[in-house]
Motif scaffolding. Structure first.
Motif, PDB file in Angstrom:
ATOM      1  N   ASP A   1       0.322  -1.255   0.062  1.00 44.60           N
ATOM      2  CA  ASP A   1       0.255   0.316  -0.260  1.00 44.60           C
ATOM      3  C   ASP A   1       1.007   1.580   0.026  1.00 44.60           C
ATOM      4  OD1 ASP A   1      -2.045   1.523  -0.220  1.00 44.60           O
ATOM      5  OD2 ASP A   1      -2.892   1.237   1.294  1.00 44.60           O
ATOM      6  N   LEU A   2       2.036   1.392  -1.253  1.00 40.54           N
ATOM      7  CA  LEU A   2       2.641   2.466  -1.158  1.00 40.54           C
ATOM      8  C   LEU A   2       2.860   2.578  -2.372  1.00 40.54           C
ATOM      9  CD1 LEU A   2       4.862   2.108   1.026  1.00 40.54           C
ATOM     10  CD2 LEU A   2       3.461   3.427   2.072  1.00 40.54           C
ATOM     11  N   ALA A   3       3.073   4.028  -3.020  1.00 43.42           N
ATOM     12  CA  ALA A   3       3.109   4.299  -3.828  1.00 43.42           C
ATOM     13  C   ALA A   3       4.024   5.402  -4.075  1.00 43.42           C
ATOM     14  CB  ALA A   3       1.737   4.703  -4.703  1.00 43.42           C
ATOM     15  N   VAL A   4       5.072   6.122  -5.250  1.00 38.14           N
ATOM     16  CA  VAL A   4       5.745   7.094  -5.150  1.00 38.14           C
ATOM     17  C   VAL A   4       5.445   7.778  -6.581  1.00 38.14           C
ATOM     18  CG1 VAL A   4       8.186   7.776  -6.094  1.00 38.14           C
ATOM     19  CG2 VAL A   4       7.510   6.241  -4.231  1.00 38.14           C
ATOM     20  N   ILE A   5       4.737   9.401  -6.640  1.00 35.45           N
ATOM     21  CA  ILE A   5       4.497  10.083  -7.567  1.00 35.45           C
ATOM     22  C   ILE A   5       5.194  11.486  -7.761  1.00 35.45           C
ATOM     23  CG2 ILE A   5       1.896   9.820  -7.384  1.00 35.45           C
ATOM     24  CD1 ILE A   5       2.213  12.216  -5.985  1.00 35.45           C
ATOM     25  N   ARG A   6       5.776  11.774  -8.020  1.00 35.63           N
ATOM     26  CA  ARG A   6       6.314  13.144  -8.943  1.00 35.63           C
ATOM     27  C   ARG A   6       5.698  14.318  -9.460  1.00 35.63           C
ATOM     28  NH1 ARG A   6      12.917  12.508 -12.125  1.00 35.63           N
ATOM     29  NH2 ARG A   6      13.454  14.515 -11.087  1.00 35.63           N
ATOM     30  N   LEU A   7       6.914  15.635  -9.270  1.00 32.40           N
ATOM     31  CA  LEU A   7       6.124  16.403  -9.087  1.00 32.40           C
ATOM     32  C   LEU A   7       6.878  17.104 -10.336  1.00 32.40           C
ATOM     33  CD1 LEU A   7       6.032  18.148  -5.853  1.00 32.40           C
ATOM     34  CD2 LEU A   7       4.161  17.057  -6.430  1.00 32.40           C
ATOM     35  N   ASP A   8       5.559  17.610 -11.544  1.00 28.72           N
ATOM     36  CA  ASP A   8       6.335  18.249 -13.332  1.00 28.72           C
ATOM     37  C   ASP A   8       7.121  19.608 -12.601  1.00 28.72           C
ATOM     38  OD1 ASP A   8       5.071  16.299 -14.292  1.00 28.72           O
ATOM     39  OD2 ASP A   8       3.075  17.451 -14.518  1.00 28.72           O
ATOM     40  N   SER A   9       6.342  20.250 -10.957  1.00 30.29           N
ATOM     41  CA  SER A   9       7.852  21.231 -10.706  1.00 30.29           C
ATOM     42  C   SER A   9       7.639  21.073  -9.500  1.00 30.29           C
ATOM     43  CB  SER A   9       6.816  22.632 -11.181  1.00 30.29           C
ATOM     44  OG  SER A   9       6.053  23.281 -10.603  1.00 30.29           O
ATOM     45  N   VAL A  10       8.695  21.699  -9.001  1.00 29.31           N
ATOM     46  CA  VAL A  10       8.651  21.722  -7.005  1.00 29.31           C
ATOM     47  C   VAL A  10       8.765  22.492  -6.598  1.00 29.31           C
ATOM     48  CG1 VAL A  10       9.834  21.494  -4.524  1.00 29.31           C
ATOM     49  CG2 VAL A  10      10.450  20.760  -6.873  1.00 29.31           C
ATOM     50  N   PRO A  11       7.108  23.309  -5.766  1.00 29.47           N
ATOM     51  CA  PRO A  11       6.109  24.416  -5.704  1.00 29.47           C
ATOM     52  C   PRO A  11       7.860  25.018  -3.980  1.00 29.47           C
ATOM     53  CG  PRO A  11       5.105  22.589  -4.774  1.00 29.47           C
ATOM     54  CD  PRO A  11       5.816  22.020  -5.129  1.00 29.47           C
ATOM     55  N   GLN A  12       7.909  26.428  -4.239  1.00 28.57           N
ATOM     56  CA  GLN A  12       8.776  26.955  -3.247  1.00 28.57           C
ATOM     57  C   GLN A  12       7.996  26.323  -1.677  1.00 28.57           C
ATOM     58  OE1 GLN A  12       9.066  31.054  -4.072  1.00 28.57           O
ATOM     59  NE2 GLN A  12      10.911  30.804  -2.541  1.00 28.57           N
ATOM     60  N   GLY A  13       9.685  26.234  -1.448  1.00 32.30           N
ATOM     61  CA  GLY A  13       9.290  25.564   0.573  1.00 32.30           C
ATOM     62  C   GLY A  13       9.140  24.531   0.330  1.00 32.30           C
ATOM     63  N   LEU A  14       9.336  23.652  -0.282  1.00 33.01           N
ATOM     64  CA  LEU A  14       8.593  22.648  -0.376  1.00 33.01           C
ATOM     65  C   LEU A  14      10.022  22.021   0.235  1.00 33.01           C
ATOM     66  CD1 LEU A  14       5.969  19.826  -0.455  1.00 33.01           C
ATOM     67  CD2 LEU A  14       7.484  19.340  -2.410  1.00 33.01           C
ATOM     68  N   LYS A  15       9.888  20.930   1.509  1.00 36.45           N
ATOM     69  CA  LYS A  15      11.113  19.887   1.557  1.00 36.45           C
ATOM     70  C   LYS A  15      11.213  18.858   2.376  1.00 36.45           C
ATOM     71  CE  LYS A  15      11.497  21.472   6.579  1.00 36.45           C
ATOM     72  NZ  LYS A  15      12.289  22.107   7.897  1.00 36.45           N
ATOM     73  N   ALA A  16      12.404  17.910   1.675  1.00 36.71           N
ATOM     74  CA  ALA A  16      12.744  17.099   2.085  1.00 36.71           C
ATOM     75  C   ALA A  16      11.832  16.506   3.201  1.00 36.71           C
ATOM     76  CB  ALA A  16      13.534  16.334   1.441  1.00 36.71           C
ATOM     77  N   ALA A  17      11.291  15.305   3.657  1.00 37.37           N
ATOM     78  CA  ALA A  17      11.188  14.888   5.225  1.00 37.37           C
ATOM     79  C   ALA A  17      12.358  14.534   5.078  1.00 37.37           C
ATOM     80  CB  ALA A  17      10.043  13.985   5.526  1.00 37.37           C
ATOM     81  N   ARG A  18      12.250  13.983   6.610  1.00 35.78           N
ATOM     82  CA  ARG A  18      13.308  13.435   7.054  1.00 35.78           C
ATOM     83  C   ARG A  18      12.726  12.607   8.273  1.00 35.78           C
ATOM     84  NH1 ARG A  18      16.011  14.157  12.639  1.00 35.78           N
ATOM     85  NH2 ARG A  18      14.846  16.218  12.786  1.00 35.78           N
ATOM     86  N   PHE A  19      13.143  10.918   7.382  1.00 41.51           N
ATOM     87  CA  PHE A  19      12.943   9.646   8.243  1.00 41.51           C
ATOM     88  C   PHE A  19      13.608   9.435   9.589  1.00 41.51           C
ATOM     89  CE2 PHE A  19      10.207  10.096   4.085  1.00 41.51           C
ATOM     90  CZ  PHE A  19       9.674   9.759   4.775  1.00 41.51           C
ATOM     91  N   GLY A  20      12.708   8.875  10.315  1.00 40.80           N
ATOM     92  CA  GLY A  20      13.080   8.413  11.762  1.00 40.80           C
ATOM     93  C   GLY A  20      13.577   7.588  11.461  1.00 40.80           C
TER      94      GLY A  20
END
Length: 362
Positions: free
Chosen positions: A131-150
């Motif tokens: 039950d997982l999937a990955v999508i890719r944004l056509d452009s990265v919105p300003q301010g969006l940052k990668a999460a840090r996984f624990g």
């Protein structure tokens, strides 16, 4: 346990009332979580009445810090006529979410939880088995940052957690709770867009998981994503409605592994999930009670086929675990690893047999 996806979030007609209830519940949760013996002891000159508000404000400050750190990593995903949530996996526009959130769609509209204009995104790959999937944004919105996984192994009962996502279409919402349990194996149905996945090592939480939260972030007070909220328990006595305070999240270790493979290779190449390599169905006894899993197909080059099992055999035990339904078999396998050798008890005709099976990979 019955569970339901927290996916569909068609906007209800009474959003204002729902929002007020959500805010009210959050205030109560913050006030109820004010006890902090370490902080009170550090200021012995203060009375208990005076120290309690201080501890409350410090905890509130921690919550606000976590929200500021993590909310810019959370997005709302519009997939056809439904809404869900997602988490920025890296700085290149990859977003991880639930497979049941995206359904059969290939293109999406994505909006950052912090606001701004929606951007388009496309499916990279979906892995319904987890039950997982990955999508890719056509452009990265300003301010969006990668999460840090624990670190999933460090997650423990009693930890305070926050759930972030878009419940009922309310983008950027945050709820609070604790880790209620770890290591849960939970199966979801196939109705209403469900994948039928059986997922091991899930994190159980009391933080509210509502429709639209699926694919969002379950976060600890170190601003780390420790899980992806996916399922909420349902109570048959409530007509199948959500059971308050019982939600489940896919652990961060599984998210990193599955999403990482999809980003790197475009698909999952190593699931880490054990399999018998059969097609089966639940069989009932004369009293209509489930009594095992009948093998419908068992390829000769599969795990069960190599061990001598064949169509018509009825599996009744896997190791020490009794097998009564196809779901119980999936849950038993979820606790195993590919290559592990396990004893399978089965009935052929009227005689019970055992076989040593080297498990394959899902």
């Amino acid at each position: 346990m019955d569970v339901s996806r927290a996916r569909r979030a068609h906007r209800p007609p009474a959003l204002t009332a729902l929002a007020a209830l959500a805010v009210g519940g959050c205030v109560v949760a913050l006030a109820g979580g004010c006890s902090s013996p370490g902080r009170v002891a550090a200021a012995p000159e203060r009375s208990t009445q005076a120290a309690a508000p201080l501890a409350t404000h410090e905890l509130e400050d921690e919550y606000r810090t976590v929200i500021r750190n993590v909310l810019p990593s959370v997005v709302q995903i519009e997939a056809g006529d439904s809404l869900g949530s997602g988490v920025a996996f890296d700085t290149r526009g990859h977003v991880v979410t639930n497979a049941h959130v995206i359904g059969q769609e290939k293109t999406f509209k994505v909006t950052a939880a912090t606001g701004g204009q929606p951007v388009t995104a496309r499916l990279v790959s979906s892995y319904p088995e987890q039950d997982l999937a990955v999508i890719r944004l056509d452009s990265v919105p300003q301010g969006l940052k990668a999460a840090r996984f624990g670190d999933s192994s460090a997650v423990d009962m009693g930890q305070i957690v926050l759930a972030m996502g878009s419940p009922l279409g309310l983008s950027g919402s945050v709820t609070q709770g604790i880790v209620s349990a770890t290591g849960r194996t939970v199966s979801e149905g196939r109705t209403d867009g469900g994948t039928g996945a059986t997922i091991a090592n899930m994190v159980q939480t009391s933080a509210a998981i509502n429709p639209g939260n699926s694919g969002g972030a379950l976060v600890n007070l170190d601003s780390e994503v420790i899980g992806i909220p996916t399922l909420a328990a349902t109570d048959p006595e409530l007509g199948g409605g959500a059971a308050a305070g019982i939600g489940f999240a896919i652990p961060a270790s599984t998210v990193r592994s599955i999403a990482g493979q999809i980003v790197k290779d475009g698909r999952v190449t190593d699931s880490g999930r054990a399999a018998l390599d059969i097609t089966g169905r639940t069989v009932l006894d004369d009293a209509y009670r489930p009594e095992g899993v009948a093998i419908v197909e068992a390829p000769s080059d599969g795990a069960a086929g190599r061990a001598g099992l064949r169509p018509g055999d009825v599996i009744t035990r896997l190791g020490d675990t009794e097998i009564t339904t196809i779901t119980s078999l999936a849950e038993a396998l979820a606790a195993r690893k590919p290559g592990e050798v396990v004893t399978v008890t089965y009935v052929r005709g009227t005689t019970s047999h055992e076989a040593r099976v080297t498990l394959g990979e899902l």
